[in-house]
Scaffold this active site. Sequence first.
Site, PDB file in Angstrom:
ATOM      1  N   THR A 149       0.811  -1.088   0.144  1.00 40.45           N
ATOM      2  CA  THR A 149      -0.029   0.107   0.213  1.00 40.45           C
ATOM      3  C   THR A 149       0.874   1.136   0.057  1.00 40.45           C
ATOM      4  OG1 THR A 149      -0.255  -0.105   2.406  1.00 40.45           O
ATOM      5  CG2 THR A 149      -1.832  -1.161   1.062  1.00 40.45           C
ATOM      6  N   ASP A 150       0.299   2.179  -0.806  1.00 39.68           N
ATOM      7  CA  ASP A 150       1.114   3.416  -0.789  1.00 39.68           C
ATOM      8  C   ASP A 150       1.215   4.350   0.013  1.00 39.68           C
ATOM      9  OD1 ASP A 150       3.536   4.606  -2.473  1.00 39.68           O
ATOM     10  OD2 ASP A 150       2.078   5.960  -3.262  1.00 39.68           O
ATOM     11  N   LYS A 151       1.844   5.622  -0.077  1.00 42.65           N
ATOM     12  CA  LYS A 151       1.771   6.720   0.867  1.00 42.65           C
ATOM     13  C   LYS A 151       0.339   7.102   1.149  1.00 42.65           C
ATOM     14  CE  LYS A 151       3.102  11.630   1.235  1.00 42.65           C
ATOM     15  NZ  LYS A 151       3.932  12.762   0.510  1.00 42.65           N
TER      16      LYS A 151
END
Length: 409
Positions: A125-127
């Site tokens: 999962t990204d920022k």
Amino acid sequence: MLALRWGLRAASGGFRPRNVPLAMAKRPSGAGEGPEENGQQAKRLKGTAGEGDAEGQNKRTPKRKIVLLMAYSGKGYHGMQRNLGSSQFKTIEDDLVSALVRSGCIPENHGEDMKKMSFQRCARTDKGVSAAGQIVSLKVRLIDDILEKINNHLPSHIRILGLKRVTGGFNSKNKCDARTYAYMLPTFAFAHKDHDVQEEAHRLSRETLEKVNSLLARYKGTHNFHNFTSQKGPKDPSARRYIMEMYCGEPFVREGIEFAVIKVKGQSFMMHQIRKMIGLVIAIVKGYAPESIIERSWGEEKVDVPKAPGLGLVLERVHFEKYNRRFGNDGLHEPLEWEEEEEKIAVFKEQYIYPTIINTEREEKSMMSWLNTLSIHDFNSSTAEMEANNKNSKNSDVEGSDGCNDDSD
């Protein structure tokens, strides 16, 4: 005499050459040390053993392959995946590994080299992206009260909600059959562009919700999603992805604003894919793009597909159906299902995930800002026209690049 000679050899602690006096035989190591030195040495050894009792006990605890059910609010983190050597950007795994070491589940050197504990996350999962059902697999020491001890070393917005034993060769990414993501958004995003929308006053009509769901349902099945990601061409076989279901739930009001949650289940997702799938449906419902653009986007031509904001995207659940069928009822392992943890998951979302999305939307207005950019997209251009328009542009990347890996596997 023979018996006497054998007795003398035994008394010296070993055999010695014949005719060599016993006193001249080789002494054991340390035999020339005085009683004080011997005492100090024994004291030192005893002290060292005492200090390492707890660590030694941990070392004697066998490591076992497990999975952890994680929930976290991603705000303030640069994604899930740890970036060793880049302490400037804190990730969820940085806090998780620290808690595993401090609780005694893994030795410190395993925290420095995660391969030593066979660590694998199910999905990146990204920022800023949150998760309610992330799964990680790893080898740990199964200490007493393990979940409580790990959580004691984690911030409140990261929780380990469950633990289960798995097979020795289990890999949470490779064994995952499907992933379910949720995307929470204010319903004014679906208001037609010709209508003057008041954010807090807007309410989604039944007719509009049905239209949204009819459009989302078109994504079901296997399609070529090369226009919904970056750096993949129409001939790339990996751009073909299978979507099992996609729908928008009933709206609800929080903090005076009406929201809805879109859920999508698929085998795997590419970078930006979910956000672009949602972005294109919003563009259609608002009247910027024709409905036919969905089918056209699966063809070989380049189509301008807008990317919805990252705020609101949540890894909801991961699925291990094949593993469960093979090992879930073998008498040694449990199926990787989490019915008993559902209440804890729901409470965590209400306490940490939903408030973060709602408050950030109210403060930063990310959805409204993005909606104002839809008018600059050209949803009717052919490939030749798009290339001509971008020929003299310094930045010909119509989708932009923010390094986002939020919905990629």
